[in-house]
Scaffold this motif. Sequence first.
Motif, short mmCIF file in Angstrom:
data_model
loop_
_atom_site.label_atom_id
_atom_site.label_comp_id
_atom_site.label_asym_id
_atom_site.label_seq_id
_atom_site.Cartn_x
_atom_site.Cartn_y
_atom_site.Cartn_z
N THR A 36 -0.60 0.79 -2.14
CA THR A 36 -1.09 0.04 -3.28
C THR A 36 -0.36 -1.29 -3.32
O THR A 36 0.87 -1.33 -3.26
CB THR A 36 -0.82 0.81 -4.59
OG1 THR A 36 -1.38 2.11 -4.47
CG2 THR A 36 -1.44 0.12 -5.77
N ASP A 38 0.02 -4.65 -5.62
CA ASP A 38 -0.21 -5.21 -6.96
C ASP A 38 -1.18 -4.37 -7.79
O ASP A 38 -2.04 -4.88 -8.49
CB ASP A 38 -0.70 -6.65 -6.87
CG ASP A 38 0.36 -7.61 -6.38
OD1 ASP A 38 1.56 -7.32 -6.57
OD2 ASP A 38 0.00 -8.66 -5.82
N GLY A 39 -1.06 -3.05 -7.67
CA GLY A 39 -1.89 -2.15 -8.48
C GLY A 39 -3.26 -1.84 -7.90
O GLY A 39 -3.99 -1.04 -8.46
#
Length: 64
Positions: A36, A38-39
Amino acid sequence: MKTFRQMMNEAKKISSFKVKSHKVVVTQNGKKFDVTVDGEKLDTFESQKEAEQGAKDFIGMMTK
């Protein structure tokens, strides 16, 4: 109380680090490793080493 199936399906956080101000998190789901950045889920890899290198390569390409 959690059931056995819920515990087995939970992702385990393996590592987290920053590459050029982007937060990278590697989690393990069974035998696969999810990355993942940055989200946002990037991809699924076979090994932790491949997952970390894939994240570094992706960020390197996107920031040039």
